[in-house]
Design a protein around this motif. Structure first.
Motif, PDB file in Angstrom:
ATOM      1  N   VAL A   8       0.837  -1.201   0.000  1.00  0.00           N
ATOM      2  CA  VAL A   8       0.000   0.000   0.000  1.00  0.00           C
ATOM      3  C   VAL A   8       0.869   1.247   0.000  1.00  0.00           C
ATOM      4  CG1 VAL A   8      -1.566   1.369   1.415  1.00  0.00           C
ATOM      5  CG2 VAL A   8      -2.023  -1.045   1.044  1.00  0.00           C
ATOM      6  N   MET A   9       1.920   1.249   0.839  1.00  0.00           N
ATOM      7  CA  MET A   9       2.768   2.446   0.935  1.00  0.00           C
ATOM      8  C   MET A   9       3.510   2.692  -0.369  1.00  0.00           C
ATOM      9  SD  MET A   9       4.212   2.921   4.737  1.00  0.00           S
ATOM     10  CE  MET A   9       5.198   1.463   4.805  1.00  0.00           C
ATOM     11  N   ILE A  10       4.020   1.606  -0.997  1.00  0.00           N
ATOM     12  CA  ILE A  10       4.756   1.784  -2.257  1.00  0.00           C
ATOM     13  C   ILE A  10       3.824   2.333  -3.323  1.00  0.00           C
ATOM     14  CG2 ILE A  10       6.021   0.575  -4.060  1.00  0.00           C
ATOM     15  CD1 ILE A  10       7.690   0.552  -1.729  1.00  0.00           C
ATOM     16  N   VAL A  11       2.572   1.782  -3.384  1.00  0.00           N
ATOM     17  CA  VAL A  11       1.632   2.255  -4.400  1.00  0.00           C
ATOM     18  C   VAL A  11       1.310   3.730  -4.176  1.00  0.00           C
ATOM     19  CG1 VAL A  11      -0.741   2.044  -5.198  1.00  0.00           C
ATOM     20  CG2 VAL A  11       0.633   0.004  -4.889  1.00  0.00           C
ATOM     21  N   LEU A  12       1.062   4.105  -2.899  1.00  0.00           N
ATOM     22  CA  LEU A  12       0.777   5.502  -2.603  1.00  0.00           C
ATOM     23  C   LEU A  12       1.965   6.394  -2.967  1.00  0.00           C
ATOM     24  CD1 LEU A  12      -1.099   5.425   0.808  1.00  0.00           C
ATOM     25  CD2 LEU A  12      -1.965   6.175  -1.390  1.00  0.00           C
ATOM     26  N   LEU A  13       3.175   5.878  -2.706  1.00  0.00           N
ATOM     27  CA  LEU A  13       4.395   6.640  -2.999  1.00  0.00           C
ATOM     28  C   LEU A  13       4.491   6.938  -4.495  1.00  0.00           C
ATOM     29  CD1 LEU A  13       6.632   7.492  -1.057  1.00  0.00           C
ATOM     30  CD2 LEU A  13       7.902   5.502  -1.753  1.00  0.00           C
ATOM     31  N   ILE A  14       4.317   5.866  -5.306  1.00  0.00           N
ATOM     32  CA  ILE A  14       4.432   6.049  -6.762  1.00  0.00           C
ATOM     33  C   ILE A  14       3.319   6.966  -7.258  1.00  0.00           C
ATOM     34  CG2 ILE A  14       4.329   4.844  -8.958  1.00  0.00           C
ATOM     35  CD1 ILE A  14       5.603   2.452  -7.548  1.00  0.00           C
ATOM     36  N   LEU A  15       2.099   6.761  -6.714  1.00  0.00           N
ATOM     37  CA  LEU A  15       0.953   7.560  -7.129  1.00  0.00           C
ATOM     38  C   LEU A  15       1.193   9.038  -6.830  1.00  0.00           C
ATOM     39  CD1 LEU A  15      -1.688   6.456  -8.341  1.00  0.00           C
ATOM     40  CD2 LEU A  15      -2.757   6.903  -6.147  1.00  0.00           C
ATOM     41  N   SER A  16       1.656   9.324  -5.591  1.00  0.00           N
ATOM     42  CA  SER A  16       1.850  10.731  -5.232  1.00  0.00           C
ATOM     43  C   SER A  16       2.993  11.336  -6.029  1.00  0.00           C
ATOM     44  CB  SER A  16       2.096  10.868  -3.739  1.00  0.00           C
ATOM     45  OG  SER A  16       3.196  10.096  -3.362  1.00  0.00           O
ATOM     46  N   ALA A  17       4.021  10.536  -6.343  1.00  0.00           N
ATOM     47  CA  ALA A  17       5.126  11.063  -7.155  1.00  0.00           C
ATOM     48  C   ALA A  17       4.621  11.459  -8.532  1.00  0.00           C
ATOM     49  CB  ALA A  17       6.231  10.022  -7.259  1.00  0.00           C
ATOM     50  N   ILE A  18       3.804  10.551  -9.159  1.00  0.00           N
ATOM     51  CA  ILE A  18       3.291  10.860 -10.504  1.00  0.00           C
ATOM     52  C   ILE A  18       2.379  12.088 -10.446  1.00  0.00           C
ATOM     53  CG2 ILE A  18       1.821   9.990 -12.347  1.00  0.00           C
ATOM     54  CD1 ILE A  18       2.910   7.203 -11.699  1.00  0.00           C
ATOM     55  N   LEU A  19       1.491  12.120  -9.430  1.00  0.00           N
ATOM     56  CA  LEU A  19       0.539  13.234  -9.341  1.00  0.00           C
ATOM     57  C   LEU A  19       1.263  14.559  -9.121  1.00  0.00           C
ATOM     58  CD1 LEU A  19      -2.442  11.787  -7.304  1.00  0.00           C
ATOM     59  CD2 LEU A  19      -2.383  12.462  -9.692  1.00  0.00           C
ATOM     60  N   ALA A  20       2.347  14.529  -8.307  1.00  0.00           N
ATOM     61  CA  ALA A  20       3.071  15.771  -8.041  1.00  0.00           C
ATOM     62  C   ALA A  20       3.689  16.317  -9.312  1.00  0.00           C
ATOM     63  CB  ALA A  20       4.151  15.535  -6.988  1.00  0.00           C
ATOM     64  N   ASP A  25      -1.634  22.833 -11.143  1.00  0.00           N
ATOM     65  CA  ASP A  25      -1.636  23.815 -10.059  1.00  0.00           C
ATOM     66  C   ASP A  25      -0.430  23.545  -9.164  1.00  0.00           C
ATOM     67  OD1 ASP A  25      -2.076  25.477  -8.009  1.00  0.00           O
ATOM     68  OD2 ASP A  25      -4.124  24.839  -7.582  1.00  0.00           O
ATOM     69  N   LEU A  26       0.492  24.512  -9.122  1.00  0.00           N
ATOM     70  CA  LEU A  26       1.742  24.247  -8.417  1.00  0.00           C
ATOM     71  C   LEU A  26       1.524  24.103  -6.915  1.00  0.00           C
ATOM     72  CD1 LEU A  26       4.240  26.540 -10.281  1.00  0.00           C
ATOM     73  CD2 LEU A  26       3.994  24.091 -10.423  1.00  0.00           C
ATOM     74  N   LEU A  27       0.506  24.800  -6.372  1.00  0.00           N
ATOM     75  CA  LEU A  27       0.206  24.657  -4.952  1.00  0.00           C
ATOM     76  C   LEU A  27      -0.187  23.213  -4.642  1.00  0.00           C
ATOM     77  CD1 LEU A  27       0.007  26.409  -2.446  1.00  0.00           C
ATOM     78  CD2 LEU A  27      -2.405  26.678  -2.907  1.00  0.00           C
ATOM     79  N   ALA A  28      -1.040  22.645  -5.493  1.00  0.00           N
ATOM     80  CA  ALA A  28      -1.430  21.246  -5.316  1.00  0.00           C
ATOM     81  C   ALA A  28      -0.219  20.339  -5.434  1.00  0.00           C
ATOM     82  CB  ALA A  28      -2.489  20.874  -6.357  1.00  0.00           C
ATOM     83  N   ALA A  29       0.670  20.652  -6.381  1.00  0.00           N
ATOM     84  CA  ALA A  29       1.860  19.822  -6.568  1.00  0.00           C
ATOM     85  C   ALA A  29       2.710  19.819  -5.305  1.00  0.00           C
ATOM     86  CB  ALA A  29       2.670  20.348  -7.752  1.00  0.00           C
ATOM     87  N   VAL A  30       2.849  21.004  -4.673  1.00  0.00           N
ATOM     88  CA  VAL A  30       3.678  21.083  -3.468  1.00  0.00           C
ATOM     89  C   VAL A  30       3.050  20.275  -2.336  1.00  0.00           C
ATOM     90  CG1 VAL A  30       4.440  22.657  -1.670  1.00  0.00           C
ATOM     91  CG2 VAL A  30       4.768  23.246  -4.036  1.00  0.00           C
ATOM     92  N   ILE A  31       1.717  20.373  -2.195  1.00  0.00           N
ATOM     93  CA  ILE A  31       1.063  19.632  -1.117  1.00  0.00           C
ATOM     94  C   ILE A  31       1.196  18.129  -1.357  1.00  0.00           C
ATOM     95  CG2 ILE A  31      -1.109  19.252   0.072  1.00  0.00           C
ATOM     96  CD1 ILE A  31       0.149  21.956   0.562  1.00  0.00           C
ATOM     97  N   ILE A  32       1.020  17.703  -2.620  1.00  0.00           N
ATOM     98  CA  ILE A  32       1.177  16.273  -2.915  1.00  0.00           C
ATOM     99  C   ILE A  32       2.612  15.837  -2.644  1.00  0.00           C
ATOM    100  CG2 ILE A  32       1.023  14.542  -4.730  1.00  0.00           C
ATOM    101  CD1 ILE A  32      -1.106  16.303  -6.032  1.00  0.00           C
ATOM    102  N   PHE A  33       3.560  16.726  -2.925  1.00  0.00           N
ATOM    103  CA  PHE A  33       4.963  16.392  -2.669  1.00  0.00           C
ATOM    104  C   PHE A  33       5.216  16.220  -1.167  1.00  0.00           C
ATOM    105  CE2 PHE A  33       9.558  17.538  -2.583  1.00  0.00           C
ATOM    106  CZ  PHE A  33       9.975  16.438  -3.276  1.00  0.00           C
ATOM    107  N   SER A  34       4.529  17.025  -0.344  1.00  0.00           N
ATOM    108  CA  SER A  34       4.711  16.849   1.103  1.00  0.00           C
ATOM    109  C   SER A  34       4.068  15.547   1.562  1.00  0.00           C
ATOM    110  CB  SER A  34       4.145  18.036   1.859  1.00  0.00           C
ATOM    111  OG  SER A  34       2.775  17.871   2.106  1.00  0.00           O
ATOM    112  N   VAL A  35       2.957  15.152   0.913  1.00  0.00           N
ATOM    113  CA  VAL A  35       2.379  13.840   1.218  1.00  0.00           C
ATOM    114  C   VAL A  35       3.374  12.738   0.868  1.00  0.00           C
ATOM    115  CG1 VAL A  35       0.559  12.225   0.561  1.00  0.00           C
ATOM    116  CG2 VAL A  35       0.021  14.611   0.937  1.00  0.00           C
ATOM    117  N   TYR A  36       4.037  12.909  -0.291  1.00  0.00           N
ATOM    118  CA  TYR A  36       5.083  11.959  -0.701  1.00  0.00           C
ATOM    119  C   TYR A  36       6.150  11.843   0.383  1.00  0.00           C
ATOM    120  CZ  TYR A  36       9.155  10.320  -3.266  1.00  0.00           C
ATOM    121  OH  TYR A  36      10.272   9.643  -3.643  1.00  0.00           O
TER     122      TYR A  36
END
Lengths: 81, 249
Positions: A8-20, A25-36
């Motif tokens: 689950v963690m690896i999938v979330l990691l890859i997903l958040s990396a791709i989404l970032a 929207d760069l603000l969204a990208a930064v927040i997704i990057f912090s989730v990563y």
């Protein structure tokens, strides 16, 4: 159970990396990057590297996010096409 | 055409990396190459040689003190580059950034930050001082102090934050990490060892066995203070507004 958590963690990691990278929207990208970074901190903890987990959580999720946010507010929020 | 080439290149790179990952030793494998050279020595002798119960701290600050002092210098250089490009904020001319932001901070956020900031700083002090026993240490604690001040600054503005951490207090501490590392390293030479061997306290060991540990803690405090101040200074330099008017208050 442990393997399922890892997967689950690896999938979330890859997903958040791709989404970032994909987010326009760069603000969204930064927040997704912090989730990563936060998930990465959990992964470090799972790999029994608590020192790295602390660093990742403080620097990756905290400091760099705010520095990126300040940089975005100083420039433009939208990515130029 | 460009897309096809980059897709081919990326997939080739991916296949290559997957091959490398597949040939890596299993995690926790006792016979993997990384565990055969210096790791056994570190694990067996670290506690008596470095006097720190947490082996990782012993490795980072004692065996590989050169590496760590280099990292500290890199962080300081990052600050120097930021200041060379952006310039340091001027006293009295700084302005609350959040006041002008289109999204004002809500009372909930303000109250929570004001309530949590002291506890975050307390936790970072614990992380630094307890670093030779539990996970954590100078870098982590410094990053946590920096993060708490950075949160405070983004919510309450540069004016409030720089009143609490004035420039004349921050500037001398920015280099503290490297300076303290250097002083401890020179102490090693004075004691007849090499740079950063912590040899001087080893001579005094007959009197006070825990001097090495105390030197380690001093280095940790220096790294923590220096790292935190560097992070705060980078943020302040980024947030300063050239054309801002000083608040009337």
């Amino acid at each position: 159970m442990a393997t399922a958590l890892n997967v689950v963690m690896i999938v979330l990691l890859i997903l958040s990396a791709i989404l970032a990278v994909r987010a326009k929207d760069l603000l969204a990208a930064v927040i997704i990057f912090s989730v990563y970074s936060l998930i990465m901190a959990l992964v470090w903890q799972r790999l029994q590297a608590p020192d790295l987990a602390l660093t990742e959580a403080a620097v990756g999720a905290g400091v760099t996010t705010v520095l990126f946010l300040v940089a975005i507010f100083k420039t433009h929020r939208e990515e130029e096409r | 055409m460009k897309k096809i080439i980059s897709l081919l290149f990326i997939s080739a790179l991916g296949v290559l990396l997957l091959f490398v990952v597949a040939s890596m030793p299993r995690m926790g494998d006792p016979e993997s190459p990384t565990r055969e050279h210096v790791i056994p020595r570190y694990l067996e002798n670290a506690e008596e040689e470095t006097n720190s119960p947490n082996v990782i701290t012993g490795i980072i600050l004692n065996y590989r003190g050169y590496d760590t002092s280099g990292e500290v210098t890199v962080i300081f250089c990052a600050l120097a580059c930021v200041l060379a490009i952006l310039g340091r904020e001027k006293r009295g001319r700084i302005h609350s950034y959040v006041d002008r932001s289109p999204v004002p901070a809500s009372p909930v956020v303000k109250t929570m930050v004001r309530f949590l900031a002291p506890f975050i700083i307390l936790f970072s002090v614990y992380t630094i001082l307890h670093g030779e026993i539990s996970p954590g240490g100078g870098f982590q604690g410094g990053a946590i102090v920096g993060a708490s001040i950075i949160i405070f600054t983004t919510i309450f503005g540069l004016w409030e934050a720089s009143r609490r951490i004035p420039q004349k207090f921050r500037v001398p501490l920015e280099g503290s990490a490297f300076i303290i590392f250097f002083i401890v390293g020179i102490l090693g030479i004075v004691g007849g060892g090499n740079f950063l061997t912590y040899a001087w306290p080893n001579i005094a060991n007959n009197l006070q066995p825990s001097v090495v540990l105390w030197l380690t803690i001093i280095v940790e405090i220096g790294i923590g203070l220096g790292g935190a101040m560097v992070l705060i200074s980078i943020l302040f330099a980024m947030m300063r507004e050239e054309e801002a008017i000083a608040p009337t208050a």
